[in-house]
Design a protein around this motif. Structure first.
Motif, PDB file in Angstrom:
ATOM      1  N   ASP A 188      30.159  29.978 -46.268  1.00 60.10           N
ATOM      2  CA  ASP A 188      29.767  31.165 -45.511  1.00 60.10           C
ATOM      3  C   ASP A 188      30.507  31.223 -44.171  1.00 60.10           C
ATOM      4  OD1 ASP A 188      28.159  33.523 -45.152  1.00 60.10           O
ATOM      5  OD2 ASP A 188      26.955  32.350 -43.717  1.00 60.10           O
ATOM      6  N   PHE A 236      34.162  32.268 -44.874  1.00 55.02           N
ATOM      7  CA  PHE A 236      34.265  33.704 -45.145  1.00 55.02           C
ATOM      8  C   PHE A 236      34.028  34.529 -43.883  1.00 55.02           C
ATOM      9  CE2 PHE A 236      33.316  33.025 -49.854  1.00 55.02           C
ATOM     10  CZ  PHE A 236      34.650  33.199 -50.192  1.00 55.02           C
ATOM     11  N   GLY A 237      33.145  34.085 -43.015  1.00 50.52           N
ATOM     12  CA  GLY A 237      32.939  34.781 -41.743  1.00 50.52           C
ATOM     13  C   GLY A 237      34.180  34.743 -40.873  1.00 50.52           C
ATOM     14  N   LEU A 268      37.330  34.361 -41.964  1.00 48.56           N
ATOM     15  CA  LEU A 268      38.345  35.215 -42.584  1.00 48.56           C
ATOM     16  C   LEU A 268      38.065  36.692 -42.323  1.00 48.56           C
ATOM     17  CD1 LEU A 268      38.913  33.437 -46.016  1.00 48.56           C
ATOM     18  CD2 LEU A 268      40.488  33.559 -44.075  1.00 48.56           C
ATOM     19  N   ARG A 269      36.797  37.077 -42.387  1.00 49.67           N
ATOM     20  CA  ARG A 269      36.445  38.477 -42.111  1.00 49.67           C
ATOM     21  C   ARG A 269      36.777  38.832 -40.667  1.00 49.67           C
ATOM     22  NH1 ARG A 269      31.941  41.491 -40.293  1.00 49.67           N
ATOM     23  NH2 ARG A 269      31.824  43.507 -41.324  1.00 49.67           N
ATOM     24  N   ALA A 270      36.498  37.917 -39.744  1.00 55.09           N
ATOM     25  CA  ALA A 270      36.808  38.179 -38.333  1.00 55.09           C
ATOM     26  C   ALA A 270      38.308  38.310 -38.115  1.00 55.09           C
ATOM     27  CB  ALA A 270      36.238  37.066 -37.463  1.00 55.09           C
ATOM     28  N   VAL A 279      40.584  39.255 -40.361  1.00 56.73           N
ATOM     29  CA  VAL A 279      41.074  40.481 -40.995  1.00 56.73           C
ATOM     30  C   VAL A 279      40.666  41.710 -40.195  1.00 56.73           C
ATOM     31  CG1 VAL A 279      40.793  41.931 -43.047  1.00 56.73           C
ATOM     32  CG2 VAL A 279      41.220  39.489 -43.301  1.00 56.73           C
ATOM     33  N   MET A 280      39.478  41.710 -39.618  1.00 58.21           N
ATOM     34  CA  MET A 280      38.981  42.877 -38.886  1.00 58.21           C
ATOM     35  C   MET A 280      39.456  42.921 -37.435  1.00 58.21           C
ATOM     36  SD  MET A 280      37.351  44.543 -41.108  1.00 58.21           S
ATOM     37  CE  MET A 280      36.310  45.694 -40.288  1.00 58.21           C
ATOM     38  N   ARG A 285      39.408  46.080 -34.543  1.00 56.13           N
ATOM     39  CA  ARG A 285      38.583  45.984 -33.334  1.00 56.13           C
ATOM     40  C   ARG A 285      39.433  46.139 -32.066  1.00 56.13           C
ATOM     41  NH1 ARG A 285      33.644  42.008 -33.771  1.00 56.13           N
ATOM     42  NH2 ARG A 285      33.628  42.706 -31.626  1.00 56.13           N
TER      43      ARG A 285
END
Length: 63
Positions: free
Chosen positions: A43, A46-47, A49-51, A53-54, A58
């Motif tokens: 988890d 994945f958090g 990687l999401r940060a 990518v985003m 932002r």
């Protein structure tokens, strides 16, 4: 509260199974512990990687 009532019902209906479950629960908890730790680690990855990518969205002011 419902769990306690179910436990009492199991103890009344089939007390050997209830005692066996009570004695084996710490062993089951110990076996499941590495899988919980692995889930927490996955988890976190994945958090991250999401940060990553985003991040461009932002920086540019998107939501």
């Amino acid at each position: 509260m419902l769990g306690f009532l179910l436990w009492c019902l199991l103890f009344v209906v089939c007390w050997p199974l209830a005692i066996l479950a009570l004695l084996l629960w710490p062993l089951v908890w110990l076996v499941a512990l590495p899988f919980r730790l692995l889930g927490i680690a996955v988890d976190g990855v994945f958090g991250l990687l999401r940060a990553v990518v985003m991040l461009p969205a932002r920086v540019l002011g998107g939501r």
